[in-house]
Design an enzyme around this catalytic site. Structure first.
Site, PDB file in Angstrom:
ATOM      1  N   SER A 132       0.836  -1.198   0.000  1.00  0.00           N
ATOM      2  CA  SER A 132       0.000   0.000   0.000  1.00  0.00           C
ATOM      3  C   SER A 132       0.871   1.248   0.000  1.00  0.00           C
ATOM      4  O   SER A 132       1.411   1.605  -1.032  1.00  0.00           O
ATOM      5  CB  SER A 132      -1.019   0.031   1.135  1.00  0.00           C
ATOM      6  OG  SER A 132      -1.973   1.056   0.870  1.00  0.00           O
ATOM      7  N   HIS A 166       4.024  13.890   6.247  1.00  0.00           N
ATOM      8  CA  HIS A 166       3.698  15.291   5.956  1.00  0.00           C
ATOM      9  C   HIS A 166       4.251  16.125   7.107  1.00  0.00           C
ATOM     10  O   HIS A 166       3.881  15.907   8.260  1.00  0.00           O
ATOM     11  CB  HIS A 166       2.182  15.493   5.844  1.00  0.00           C
ATOM     12  CG  HIS A 166       1.521  14.515   4.927  1.00  0.00           C
ATOM     13  ND1 HIS A 166       1.547  14.652   3.558  1.00  0.00           N
ATOM     14  CD2 HIS A 166       0.848  13.374   5.180  1.00  0.00           C
ATOM     15  CE1 HIS A 166       0.898  13.634   3.007  1.00  0.00           C
ATOM     16  NE2 HIS A 166       0.471  12.847   3.981  1.00  0.00           N
ATOM     17  N   CYS A 184      -1.568  -4.148   3.432  1.00  0.00           N
ATOM     18  CA  CYS A 184      -2.433  -5.325   3.399  1.00  0.00           C
ATOM     19  C   CYS A 184      -1.693  -6.569   3.901  1.00  0.00           C
ATOM     20  O   CYS A 184      -2.220  -7.666   3.836  1.00  0.00           O
ATOM     21  CB  CYS A 184      -2.994  -5.547   1.993  1.00  0.00           C
ATOM     22  SG  CYS A 184      -1.742  -5.768   0.741  1.00  0.00           S
TER      23      CYS A 184
END
Length: 120
Positions: free
Chosen positions: A61, A66, A81
């Site tokens: 994934s 940030h 996953c």
């Protein structure tokens, strides 16, 4: 299929660290390695006057960072996953890569499957 997700918020991080593409690339690389993820692509984007978004697209994934250097904050989004443990290892590696003063303020974990989202 299940998706294991962790959203984390770190505080108290130094401005220069959070505003360095090189440093955040290193943090992202550490998270990918710790989670035993398969890296497909990595992008690190600095913003003006400050701040960086860095993302690793992995076979499992993604790992995204940030930064808000002006307030000493780093937001982390890890999804996989594979296993919840791999996500936890990635978040722990991010915390370990932060300079002195950086600390985990919030951690929210979820397991998402066809039945919905729930805490582990």
């Amino acid at each position: 299929m299940r998706l294991y997700v962790a959203l984390a918020h770190f505080e108290g991080c130094p401005f220069d660290f959070l505003n360095s593409p090189t440093e955040l690339r290193g943090v992202l690389e550490a998270a990918v390695a710790a989670g035993s993820f398969t890296l497909l692509e990595m992008v690190v984007v600095p913003f003006s006057p400050q701040g960086i978004t860095a993302c690793a697209v992995v076979s499992e994934s993604h790992v995204a960072l940030h930064s808000w250097p002006e307030s000493g904050r780093l937001f982390v989004d890890v999804a996989s996953c594979s296993t919840l443990e791999s996500v936890r290892r990635a978040v722990a590696a991010i915390g370990s890569a932060l300079p002195a003063g950086g600390r985990l303020a919030v951690l929210d974990e979820r397991i998402v499957d066809p039945g919905g989202a729930r805490a582990p």
